[in-house]
Design a protein around this motif. Sequence first.
Motif, short mmCIF file in Angstrom:
data_model
loop_
_atom_site.label_atom_id
_atom_site.label_comp_id
_atom_site.label_asym_id
_atom_site.label_seq_id
_atom_site.Cartn_x
_atom_site.Cartn_y
_atom_site.Cartn_z
N LEU A 1 0.82 -1.21 0.00
CA LEU A 1 0.00 0.00 0.00
C LEU A 1 0.85 1.26 0.00
N PHE A 2 2.01 1.20 0.65
CA PHE A 2 2.89 2.38 0.69
C PHE A 2 3.83 2.46 -0.51
N SER A 3 4.31 1.33 -0.99
CA SER A 3 5.34 1.36 -2.05
C SER A 3 4.82 1.04 -3.45
N ARG A 4 3.68 0.35 -3.53
CA ARG A 4 3.15 -0.16 -4.81
C ARG A 4 4.16 -1.03 -5.54
N ASP A 5 4.98 -1.73 -4.76
CA ASP A 5 6.02 -2.59 -5.32
C ASP A 5 5.85 -3.99 -4.73
N SER A 6 5.44 -4.94 -5.57
CA SER A 6 5.17 -6.30 -5.08
C SER A 6 6.44 -7.03 -4.66
N ASP A 7 7.59 -6.67 -5.24
CA ASP A 7 8.83 -7.31 -4.82
C ASP A 7 9.25 -6.86 -3.43
#
Length: 182
Positions: free
Chosen positions: A130-136
């Motif tokens: 939710l904060f980074s929008r980065d699934s990795d």
Amino acid sequence: MYFLILLFSYLLGSIPTAYLAGKLWRGIDIRRYGSGNVGTMNARAVLGWGAAVPVFLLDLGKGMLVVYLARLAGLEGNIALLAAVVGHIYPVWLRWQGGKGLATAFGGLLLEQQFFGILAFCGVWLCIYLFSRDSDRAGLGGALAFTGLAAWRGVAPGKLWLVMIGLVVAWKHFVELTRKGR
């Protein structure tokens, strides 16, 4: 018998379902599109949900099946799951370039009733995503949370294998982050 279960678990885990879906759905090598990964998320991005759902379910099933078969043979399910996750991440069929191991690990962990570990992973994954929008980044954080929880509250003898599963998945996510320069 122990060696055969581990070998079978690795080989089953290494079946590249997203790669096969790419070949069957569109006649493409999924590794050449999207993130280049051979997993559910790239299957969704490249092939759509119609392919991603079966890929996820088959990868989930690989983890469940190896745990089930190991238990039938009287062996520790978590070590068979570790072999399957390693197979998914480093498949012999694709020159050691596979997925990130989450769906396969998730399936086996469900059968092993590691519900708190799964909840820890999902909670941390969601917060980071939710904060980074980065699934990795989210996958790395979730895997480390799972690993920490497994080390803290796991039970012997499966505790070591749970920690190893978490570390292998975390390592693959870390490698993906460094490869992308994030």
